[in-house]
Write a protein that holds these residues in place. Structure first.
Motif, PDB file in Angstrom:
ATOM      1  N   GLU A 112     -81.463   2.400  24.299  1.00  0.00           N
ATOM      2  CA  GLU A 112     -80.837   1.373  25.128  1.00  0.00           C
ATOM      3  C   GLU A 112     -81.661   1.107  26.380  1.00  0.00           C
ATOM      4  OE1 GLU A 112     -76.450   0.292  27.052  1.00  0.00           O
ATOM      5  OE2 GLU A 112     -76.803   2.221  26.049  1.00  0.00           O
ATOM      6  N   VAL A 113     -82.228   2.159  26.964  1.00  0.00           N
ATOM      7  CA  VAL A 113     -83.080   1.985  28.141  1.00  0.00           C
ATOM      8  C   VAL A 113     -84.314   1.160  27.764  1.00  0.00           C
ATOM      9  CG1 VAL A 113     -84.520   3.170  29.843  1.00  0.00           C
ATOM     10  CG2 VAL A 113     -82.268   4.094  29.263  1.00  0.00           C
ATOM     11  N   ARG A 114     -84.944   1.453  26.624  1.00  0.00           N
ATOM     12  CA  ARG A 114     -86.113   0.698  26.176  1.00  0.00           C
ATOM     13  C   ARG A 114     -85.768  -0.771  25.936  1.00  0.00           C
ATOM     14  NH1 ARG A 114     -86.777   5.088  22.602  1.00  0.00           N
ATOM     15  NH2 ARG A 114     -86.262   3.715  20.836  1.00  0.00           N
ATOM     16  N   TYR A 115     -84.618  -1.016  25.295  1.00  0.00           N
ATOM     17  CA  TYR A 115     -84.214  -2.395  25.021  1.00  0.00           C
ATOM     18  C   TYR A 115     -83.991  -3.160  26.331  1.00  0.00           C
ATOM     19  CZ  TYR A 115     -81.219  -6.285  23.656  1.00  0.00           C
ATOM     20  OH  TYR A 115     -80.681  -7.528  23.507  1.00  0.00           O
ATOM     21  N   THR A 116     -83.319  -2.511  27.315  1.00  0.00           N
ATOM     22  CA  THR A 116     -83.083  -3.177  28.596  1.00  0.00           C
ATOM     23  C   THR A 116     -84.394  -3.438  29.317  1.00  0.00           C
ATOM     24  OG1 THR A 116     -80.978  -1.975  28.758  1.00  0.00           O
ATOM     25  CG2 THR A 116     -81.790  -3.028  30.748  1.00  0.00           C
ATOM     26  N   ALA A 117     -85.339  -2.474  29.240  1.00  0.00           N
ATOM     27  CA  ALA A 117     -86.640  -2.650  29.899  1.00  0.00           C
ATOM     28  C   ALA A 117     -87.401  -3.819  29.276  1.00  0.00           C
ATOM     29  CB  ALA A 117     -87.455  -1.369  29.795  1.00  0.00           C
ATOM     30  N   ILE A 118     -87.325  -3.966  27.965  1.00  0.00           N
ATOM     31  CA  ILE A 118     -87.996  -5.096  27.299  1.00  0.00           C
ATOM     32  C   ILE A 118     -87.418  -6.420  27.786  1.00  0.00           C
ATOM     33  CG2 ILE A 118     -88.336  -6.234  25.066  1.00  0.00           C
ATOM     34  CD1 ILE A 118     -88.409  -3.432  23.797  1.00  0.00           C
ATOM     35  N   ARG A 119     -86.105  -6.474  27.870  1.00  0.00           N
ATOM     36  CA  ARG A 119     -85.464  -7.714  28.334  1.00  0.00           C
ATOM     37  C   ARG A 119     -85.836  -8.020  29.779  1.00  0.00           C
ATOM     38  NH1 ARG A 119     -80.573  -8.173  30.512  1.00  0.00           N
ATOM     39  NH2 ARG A 119     -79.929  -6.104  29.741  1.00  0.00           N
ATOM     40  N   VAL A 120     -85.894  -6.992  30.617  1.00  0.00           N
ATOM     41  CA  VAL A 120     -86.253  -7.205  32.019  1.00  0.00           C
ATOM     42  C   VAL A 120     -87.703  -7.668  32.134  1.00  0.00           C
ATOM     43  CG1 VAL A 120     -86.564  -6.045  34.249  1.00  0.00           C
ATOM     44  CG2 VAL A 120     -84.539  -5.572  32.871  1.00  0.00           C
ATOM     45  N   CYS A 121     -88.575  -7.120  31.292  1.00  0.00           N
ATOM     46  CA  CYS A 121     -89.970  -7.586  31.287  1.00  0.00           C
ATOM     47  C   CYS A 121     -90.047  -9.085  31.001  1.00  0.00           C
ATOM     48  CB  CYS A 121     -90.769  -6.815  30.234  1.00  0.00           C
ATOM     49  SG  CYS A 121     -91.259  -5.159  30.725  1.00  0.00           S
ATOM     50  N   GLY A 122     -89.230  -9.546  30.066  1.00  0.00           N
ATOM     51  CA  GLY A 122     -89.212 -10.972  29.768  1.00  0.00           C
ATOM     52  C   GLY A 122     -88.676 -11.795  30.913  1.00  0.00           C
ATOM     53  N   GLU A 123     -87.620 -11.319  31.572  1.00  0.00           N
ATOM     54  CA  GLU A 123     -87.028 -12.082  32.674  1.00  0.00           C
ATOM     55  C   GLU A 123     -87.939 -12.121  33.891  1.00  0.00           C
ATOM     56  OE1 GLU A 123     -83.125 -10.671  33.550  1.00  0.00           O
ATOM     57  OE2 GLU A 123     -82.390 -10.886  31.483  1.00  0.00           O
ATOM     58  N   LEU A 124     -88.705 -11.040  34.113  1.00  0.00           N
ATOM     59  CA  LEU A 124     -89.615 -11.005  35.254  1.00  0.00           C
ATOM     60  C   LEU A 124     -91.008 -11.521  34.898  1.00  0.00           C
ATOM     61  CD1 LEU A 124     -88.700  -7.552  36.894  1.00  0.00           C
ATOM     62  CD2 LEU A 124     -87.885  -9.836  37.513  1.00  0.00           C
ATOM     63  N   ASP A 125     -91.205 -11.894  33.634  1.00  0.00           N
ATOM     64  CA  ASP A 125     -92.488 -12.422  33.161  1.00  0.00           C
ATOM     65  C   ASP A 125     -93.617 -11.414  33.393  1.00  0.00           C
ATOM     66  OD1 ASP A 125     -94.114 -14.264  31.925  1.00  0.00           O
ATOM     67  OD2 ASP A 125     -94.553 -15.373  33.773  1.00  0.00           O
ATOM     68  N   LEU A 126     -93.353 -10.183  32.985  1.00  0.00           N
ATOM     69  CA  LEU A 126     -94.360  -9.129  33.142  1.00  0.00           C
ATOM     70  C   LEU A 126     -95.257  -9.110  31.902  1.00  0.00           C
ATOM     71  CD1 LEU A 126     -92.052  -6.286  34.572  1.00  0.00           C
ATOM     72  CD2 LEU A 126     -93.477  -7.911  35.835  1.00  0.00           C
ATOM     73  N   LYS A 127     -96.251  -9.986  31.895  1.00  0.00           N
ATOM     74  CA  LYS A 127     -97.109 -10.138  30.721  1.00  0.00           C
ATOM     75  C   LYS A 127     -97.995  -8.920  30.500  1.00  0.00           C
ATOM     76  CE  LYS A 127     -97.200 -15.173  31.060  1.00  0.00           C
ATOM     77  NZ  LYS A 127     -98.055 -16.400  31.217  1.00  0.00           N
ATOM     78  N   TYR A 128     -98.284  -8.197  31.586  1.00  0.00           N
ATOM     79  CA  TYR A 128     -99.165  -7.036  31.411  1.00  0.00           C
ATOM     80  C   TYR A 128     -98.451  -5.886  30.718  1.00  0.00           C
ATOM     81  CZ  TYR A 128     -96.824  -5.715  35.818  1.00  0.00           C
ATOM     82  OH  TYR A 128     -95.907  -5.438  36.787  1.00  0.00           O
ATOM     83  N   GLY A 129     -97.197  -6.076  30.355  1.00  0.00           N
ATOM     84  CA  GLY A 129     -96.489  -5.067  29.590  1.00  0.00           C
ATOM     85  C   GLY A 129     -96.635  -5.256  28.090  1.00  0.00           C
ATOM     86  N   LEU A 130     -97.270  -6.361  27.667  1.00  0.00           N
ATOM     87  CA  LEU A 130     -97.416  -6.636  26.240  1.00  0.00           C
ATOM     88  C   LEU A 130     -98.226  -5.576  25.495  1.00  0.00           C
ATOM     89  CD1 LEU A 130     -97.974 -10.522  26.330  1.00  0.00           C
ATOM     90  CD2 LEU A 130     -95.919  -9.257  25.652  1.00  0.00           C
ATOM     91  N   PRO A 131     -99.338  -5.065  26.059  1.00  0.00           N
ATOM     92  CA  PRO A 131    -100.068  -4.026  25.328  1.00  0.00           C
ATOM     93  C   PRO A 131     -99.232  -2.787  25.028  1.00  0.00           C
ATOM     94  CG  PRO A 131    -101.420  -4.938  27.075  1.00  0.00           C
ATOM     95  CD  PRO A 131    -100.049  -5.485  27.271  1.00  0.00           C
ATOM     96  N   VAL A 132     -98.335  -2.458  25.911  1.00  0.00           N
ATOM     97  CA  VAL A 132     -97.477  -1.286  25.687  1.00  0.00           C
ATOM     98  C   VAL A 132     -96.551  -1.537  24.511  1.00  0.00           C
ATOM     99  CG1 VAL A 132     -95.754   0.244  26.720  1.00  0.00           C
ATOM    100  CG2 VAL A 132     -97.609  -0.689  28.127  1.00  0.00           C
ATOM    101  N   LEU A 133     -96.078  -2.773  24.391  1.00  0.00           N
ATOM    102  CA  LEU A 133     -95.165  -3.105  23.296  1.00  0.00           C
ATOM    103  C   LEU A 133     -95.881  -3.072  21.952  1.00  0.00           C
ATOM    104  CD1 LEU A 133     -93.154  -6.060  24.901  1.00  0.00           C
ATOM    105  CD2 LEU A 133     -92.398  -3.706  24.549  1.00  0.00           C
ATOM    106  N   LYS A 134     -97.164  -3.370  21.948  1.00  0.00           N
ATOM    107  CA  LYS A 134     -97.918  -3.333  20.692  1.00  0.00           C
ATOM    108  C   LYS A 134     -98.110  -1.904  20.216  1.00  0.00           C
ATOM    109  CE  LYS A 134    -100.448  -7.614  21.607  1.00  0.00           C
ATOM    110  NZ  LYS A 134    -101.775  -8.218  21.822  1.00  0.00           N
TER     111      LYS A 134
END
Length: 343
Positions: free
Chosen positions: A321-343
Motif C-alpha cells: 500500500e505504501v508503494r502504491y501511494t508513493a507511485i500515485r504521489v510521483c504522478g501527481e508531483l510529476d516526479l519523472k526522475y522516479g521512472l527508472p526506479v519503477l522499471k
C-alpha cells in the motif's frame, strides 16, 4: 449520587418483591396444609352448607369482604394459578413503577432545560459586560462566581465561553480566556481531563484545547493510543490546536493505525484553522505505516516537491500500500526522475 441512590432503592425493592414472591409460592406449593385444603376442596360435596362460623360478619365493609374473598380464593387456588397471580401482580407493580420513573424523569429534564436557558441568558449578559464594559468587570466576575456555584452551573458557563471564543479573535478572545482563568474554570477542565471516564476526558481535552491550556498535554498524549476511537480522535484534535510550531508532532507517538476518517479530520483542521503546514517528509520513516501513507497524501496535497527524493525511496518500500501511494504521489508531483526506479 442522588440519582444513583434512587435507582439502587428501586432495584432493591424489585429484588425484595421477587424474592418474597418466590418464597411465598414455594411455601404454598410445599405446605401439607395447602395440599389437604386442595384435596378437601376437590372432594367436598357441591351442596356443602356454609356454617355460621365460616360466614363473614354482617357489619363488615364490602371492600374488606371483597379483599377477604380474594385472599381466600388466592390461597385455595392451584399452584399454577398462584404463579399467574404473582406474575400479574409483579407486572402491574413494574408498569406503575416505570410510569412513575418516566414522569419524574420528564419533569426533571424539563426543569433542567428551563434552568439551562435561564443560566445561558444570565451568563451571556455578564460575559458581555465583562468584555465591553471595563468599569463593570469586577462586578461581572463577582456575579458569575455567585451564579456558577455548582458543578452543573459551572459546566454551562464553560460551554458558553467556548461557544463564544470560537467566533472571536484577537484581544476579545484573550479576554474570554482571562475570564476563564479568573473564575478558576481551568481546574474543572483539568479534573475532567484526568478523570477515569472517557467521556469526561473528551470534554476536558476539548475545553483545554479551546482555551489554549497545555498543562494536561502529557495526559492527552497518553490517550493517542487509546482503544476508544472517539477519545483517540479528540486527543489528536486537541494536540493539533495546542501546538504552535508543528501541529502534527503527535504523529511521532502514534502506535495505532490512523483511520481514513482521522486522516480527513486532521487535514480539515489544518485548512480550517490556517495552521502552519509542516514538512511531512519527516514521517516517511515512521514505523506506523498509516502515518507514512498519511504523510504521502499530505505531500501530494500541499505540493511539497522538496520531498521528492523521499517519495522515490518509498517506491521500494516493503509494504504494497505504501508503494502504491508513493507511485500515485510521483504522478501527481510529476516526479519523472522516479521512472527508472519503477522499471
Amino acid at each position: 449520587m442522588r440519582k444513583a441512590g434512587r435507582y439502587i432503592l428501586i432495584i432493591f425493592c424489585y429484588w425484595l418483591f421477587v424474592a418474597s414472591s418466590f418464597a411465598l409460592v414455594r411455601e404454598w406449593s410445599f405446605s401439607p396444609g395447602r395440599a389437604m385444603a386442595d384435596l378437601a376442596l376437590r372432594t367436598a360435596p357441591e351442596d356443602t352448607v356454609v356454617t355460621a362460623e365460616n360466614e363473614p360478619p354482617a357489619d363488615e365493609h364490602f371492600l374488606v369482604r371483597y379483599a377477604r374473598s380474594m385472599v381466600n380464593r388466592f390461597h385455595k387456588s392451584p399452584l399454577f394459578v398462584t404463579i399467574l397471580y404473582v406474575v400479574i401482580l409483579y407486572s402491574i407493580v413494574t408498569l406503575i413503577t416505570l410510569l412513575v420513573i418516566i414522569l419524574l424523569n420528564r419533569k426533571r429534564m424539563s426543569k433542567e432545560a428551563e434552568q439551562r436557558e435561564y443560566l445561558k441568558e444570565e451568563y451571556q449578559q455578564r460575559i458581555m459586560n465583562y468584555l465591553f464594559d471595563e468599569s463593570s468587570r469586577d462586578r461581572s466576575v463577582a456575579e458569575l462566581r455567585e451564579i456558577a456555584s455548582s458543578r452543573y452551573d459551572r459546566q454551562i458557563l464553560i460551554d458558553q465561553m467556548i461557544d463564544l471564543s470560537i467566533n472571536l479573535k484577537g484581544q476579545i478572545k484573550n479576554l474570554v480566556r482571562d475570564l476563564y482563568l479568573i473564575l478558576g474554570l481551568k481546574q474543572d477542565s483539568l479534573n475532567k481531563a484526568y478523570s477515569r471516564k472517557w467521556h469526561e476526558n473528551v470534554k476536558g481535552f476539548r475545553e483545554l484545547a479551546y482555551m489554549n491550556i497545555r498543562e494536561a498535554n502529557e495526559r492527552i498524549l497518553e490517550s493517542l493510543n487509546s482503544g476508544n476511537e472517539i477519545l483517540r480522535m479528540e486527543a489528536q484534535i486537541a494536540l493539533v490546536r495546542l501546538s504552535d510550531d508543528n501541529p502534527y508532532h503527535f504523529l511521532d507517538y502514534m502506535e495505532r493505525p490512523l483511520s481514513k476518517w482521522e486522516q480527513i479530520t486532521l487535514h480539515e483542521l489544518l485548512i480550517q484553522h490556517n495552521l502552519k503546514v509542516p514538512e511531512f517528509r519527516q514521517w516517511f520513516r515512521s514505523e506506523n505505516l498509516s502515518v507514512v501513507i498519511f504523510a504521502l497524501e499530505m505531500v501530494a496535497w500541499f505540493r511539497q516537491t522538496g520531498a521528492g527524493e523521499g517519495v522515490i525511496k518509498l517506491l521500494q518500500h516493503e509494504d504494497e500500500e505504501v508503494r502504491y501511494t508513493a507511485i500515485r504521489v510521483c504522478g501527481e508531483l510529476d516526479l519523472k526522475y522516479g521512472l527508472p526506479v519503477l522499471k
